[in-house]
Design a protein around this motif. Sequence first.
Motif, PDB file in Angstrom:
ATOM      1  N   UNK A  33       0.858  -1.191   0.000  1.00 36.32           N
ATOM      2  CA  UNK A  33       0.000   0.000   0.000  1.00 36.32           C
ATOM      3  C   UNK A  33       0.900   1.249   0.000  1.00 36.32           C
ATOM      4  N   UNK A  34       1.912   1.240   0.834  1.00 31.14           N
ATOM      5  CA  UNK A  34       2.793   2.412   0.959  1.00 31.14           C
ATOM      6  C   UNK A  34       3.506   2.708  -0.351  1.00 31.14           C
ATOM      7  N   UNK A  35       3.933   1.676  -1.038  1.00 31.72           N
ATOM      8  CA  UNK A  35       4.687   1.939  -2.272  1.00 31.72           C
ATOM      9  C   UNK A  35       3.747   2.485  -3.353  1.00 31.72           C
ATOM     10  N   UNK A  36       2.525   1.972  -3.392  1.00 31.16           N
ATOM     11  CA  UNK A  36       1.548   2.489  -4.357  1.00 31.16           C
ATOM     12  C   UNK A  36       1.289   3.966  -4.058  1.00 31.16           C
ATOM     13  N   UNK A  37       1.197   4.291  -2.774  1.00 28.86           N
ATOM     14  CA  UNK A  37       0.976   5.684  -2.379  1.00 28.86           C
ATOM     15  C   UNK A  37       2.199   6.551  -2.672  1.00 28.86           C
ATOM     16  N   UNK A  38       3.376   5.951  -2.550  1.00 29.44           N
ATOM     17  CA  UNK A  38       4.595   6.708  -2.872  1.00 29.44           C
ATOM     18  C   UNK A  38       4.589   7.138  -4.335  1.00 29.44           C
TER      19      UNK A  38
END
Lengths: 460, 460
Positions: free
Chosen positions: B174-179
Motif C-alpha cells: 500500500x505504501x509503495x503504491x501511495x509513494x
Amino acid sequence: MSDVPYRIYLSEEEMPHQWYNLRADMKELPDPYINPATMKEAKLEDLYPVFCQELAKQEMDNETRYIDIPEEVLNFYKIYRPSPLCRAYNLEKALGTPAKIYYKFEGNNTSGSHKLNSAVAQVYYAKQQGITSLTTETGAGQWGTALSEACAYFGVPLTVYMVKVSSQQKPYRKAIIETFGAKVIPSPSETTEVGRSILKKHPGTGGSLGCAISEAIEKAVTTEGCRYVLGSVLNQVLLHQSIIGLESKLAFEKIDEYPDIIIGCAGGGSNLGGLIAPFMQDKLLGKKNPYFIAVEPASCPSMTRGKYVYDFCDTGKVTPMARMYTLGSEFIPSPNHAGGLRYHGMSPIISKLYHDEYLNEARAVEQTKVFDAATFFAKYETILPAPESSHAIRAAIDEALKCKETGEAKTILFGLTGTGYFDMQAYMNYNEKKLTDYIPTDADLQKAFDLFPKIPGIQE
Amino acid sequence: MSDVPYRIYLSEEEMPHQWYNLRADMKELPDPYINPATMKEAKLEDLYPVFCQELAKQEMDNETRYIDIPEEVLNFYKIYRPSPLCRAYNLEKALGTPAKIYYKFEGNNTSGSHKLNSAVAQVYYAKQQGITSLTTETGAGQWGTALSEACAYFGVPLTVYMVKVSSQQKPYRKAIIETFGAKVIPSPSETTEVGRSILKKHPGTGGSLGCAISEAIEKAVTTEGCRYVLGSVLNQVLLHQSIIGLESKLAFEKIDEYPDIIIGCAGGGSNLGGLIAPFMQDKLLGKKNPYFIAVEPASCPSMTRGKYVYDFCDTGKVTPMARMYTLGSEFIPSPNHAGGLRYHGMSPIISKLYHDEYLNEARAVEQTKVFDAATFFAKYETILPAPESSHAIRAAIDEALKCKETGEAKTILFGLTGTGYFDMQAYMNYNEKKLTDYIPTDADLQKAFDLFPKIPGIQE
C-alpha cells in the motif's frame, strides 16, 4: 534520442576477472592501522584472530594492483552481474537539463544492494580456510541480507547483530535474513560483554553500527572456528567493490563516453570507493580529471564535520585503530534518521583521498531533501531507490540543475547502490510528512571528539 | 560449465517492436463475450464505457497477428527491459538433475513483476484518448504497484481498490503504491454500491479479487472521464504480456536452444499467456511441440477443478460474461492463502487452449510446497521469488527431478514473474511453520458452481 541505450550491459565475457586495488596507485598510502593493545603499527598476524587470512592479506596489501577474482566468486557474480549502467533519459527530460546522467544500478539482486559483491568474496575465502561460522553486524539491513545470501549459498552458518532501531523499523529485513537461514540478534544485546555494558550505560539506546560491530567481533573471537566479516570501511571491501567501477568504466568505453562528475553516497565508503576506483586511477595517473563528490547525511557528517584522526572502528575499541575522518566511535546519529549511512567513520582509503584532495568534495544533505530526490527519481526512472542511494541522487539532481543554469552538457555518473523495498516505513513517514531533519550541534560533535583515543607519539 | 551465460540479455535493438496476438493463430477462437444486459454477444461499443477505445479494440481483435508497440511504450519498456533469460546452473547443480533449467525473470523493476508490461500500455492508450483518471483493483499488490508507476510516469490520477486481506498482510505494498501518488482503498469498501452490498452480506470478509474488480468498475463508470484497467485475464493483457515470450524466444535463438517444457504460474493467466504465446504459435503452426504446464494454487484451482462455462469476470456481475474455466464469481479462497493467484476464473484464451488440449497440463499445488520450492530456489539462485512465481518454480523443480530419475536432459523454461520483497509476512509465517494448506471440498466448490449465470440458449 541519442544512440546510447537506456541500459548498457556488458556481456558475460566482458565482465572483469580481477579486482582493482587502488592503493597500488595512490601517491601516498593511508596511515597504517594501529593495534590498540600495543599502540604500535598493526601487523598482518594481529588481524588473524578477527579476519580469515586471505582477507587479512588483502586488507594489508598496498602493492598488488590487480587481484584475481576466484572462479567460484566469479560464478556467483554471474548470477546477478554485470549490473546495468543506466542512462537516465527520463530524469534528464524531467529536469530539463542538458547534462547526461548515468547511474550504475546495483539493486538487481535480492540483497537489494551492492553489498553482495563483497559478501560473496568474504564468505568464499572464509570457507576456503575452513572457518565454520561467521558473525557480522548490519544497520539498514542490506549487508546482513547480502551476507545471509552468500552464507546460504556456500553453506556457512551466520549470526547477524542488527542495529536495534533498524530491526524495529525493518522487521521484514530481519525476516529475509532469516529466510536465508541466518540468526538475527538486535544490538545491543545481552549475548556479549560489550552489549551488556552498553545496555547498562544507555538502557534505551536504539544501537549503532559501531556497537553492533563490537558485539559481532566479540562473538567471533570468543567462538571456536568463527570469524567476523564487515560490509564496509575496510580496504578489502573497497577492493571487492571495485567491480562496480570497473564494470562502469568498461560500459562507458562501449559507448565512447567518460564521466565529468562522479557521485557516490558515503556511509563507510564501500560503494563510493568501489565506484570511483578505476576513475581515480585515471586521475592519479594523470590521464583524466573527473570531479568526485561524496554525499553523506547531515545527521552523520563524518567527512564534512568530522576530524581526520586515529579512531576506533568499533565502539568496543577492540579493532585496530585507523586514521580516518570520524565523528568519534561513540557518536550515534539521531534515532529519527532513516537514511542509512550511519557509521561514525569513513574508509581510510576514502579519507586519505579526500584529505589529499583527489576526492574533490564531500557534501552533507538533509534527509527530507534526500527523500524528495528519491520520490522524484522513482517517478521518472521507475526504480524506488534505497534512502542511502538517494543521497547520491540528490547530489546528481543538484549538479544537473546547475548544468541547466550554465547550459553545460556535463556527463554525470552516480552510484545507485540499491532499492528501497525494505525502507517503506521511512517512505510512509515521508509521505505523511513525519520525516524530520536533525543536524548535530557543534557541542554534540565536540563531546564525541573529546573521546578520540590517545596514542603516544602520534595523537596525544 | 556450458558456453551458455548465466544471464542472456537481448540488446536494445534486438527488443521486439510488436506484440504478438495469439488469437490470430488459434485453430478455434475463445467463445465470444456475452453482454449480461442483453444476454447477446457483446459488441465493441459495449466495452467503451469500461475500457478506453484502443484497448477495447485490442480486446476484440482476433485477426491482427502483430500489433506495433507505440514508441512511448517502447521507451518506457527500455527503462526496465529486456528482462534476462536466466540459466539456473546453481539450481540444476543443487538438484543434481541433467535437465537444463531456464527462467525468464520479470522481477527487475520496482513493481516487482511482469505486470508493468501491460500497465504501461494501458495507461498510455488511456492518456492518448484524453481519459483523466483511472481505477483498478489489486490483490497481491503487484498490479497496483505497476499501474501506479505507469500512472506517475504519464501523469494520470489513479484509484486502487486493494483486496482488504492483502492490504492488511502487505501494508508496505500500500505504501509503495501511495509513494507513486495513487490512492489506495481497501476492498470491499463503503465507496461503492457493490462494496456496501458485499459488506452487508459478509461483514467480516477479507475481500476477493472479483469484488475489488466490481468496485473499481463501478467507480470508473460513475466518474466522468474515468476508465477501468485490469491487470490480467483479458485478451489485451495477454497481448501486452506477449513481450515476455517474444523476448524469451529470441534469447533462446541466440543460444540455439528451444524449451521442451514451458511452465507458468496461472492466476488470471497474464504471465502464462504472455510467456507461452510465441511458443504456442510454433505448436499451432506445427513447427514445434513443447509441453505446456499451467500451475495454480490448490486453494484456488480454477483450471484443475473449475468448469469451462460462461461466468462473470467480476463479483458485481457488470462486466461481459466470458467462457472460461471458473470456480464461480462468488468463490473466495481461504484467507490463510498467501500465495496470490486468487482469481476465480482464467483467461478465456488460456481456457480455450487448455480445453482444446494445446495447453497440455494444469497442475494445482499446495502453498507449503510452493514455499519449500521458493526458499530452495532463493538459496541457490539468490532471488527471493514472489509466492505467485514460486508455483512455477515448484513445477519446474518437480519436472527437473523427474529428469533426474529418467536421465533425460530436457530443457525446461519457467516464468519467474516477480520478487517476494513485499511478501515477507508470508515468508515469516512459513519460517515459523504457521503456513497451512487449504483445499476446498467438492461441496465448497459446488456451492459456487450453483451460482453460474443462466444464459438462454447457451447455458441453462
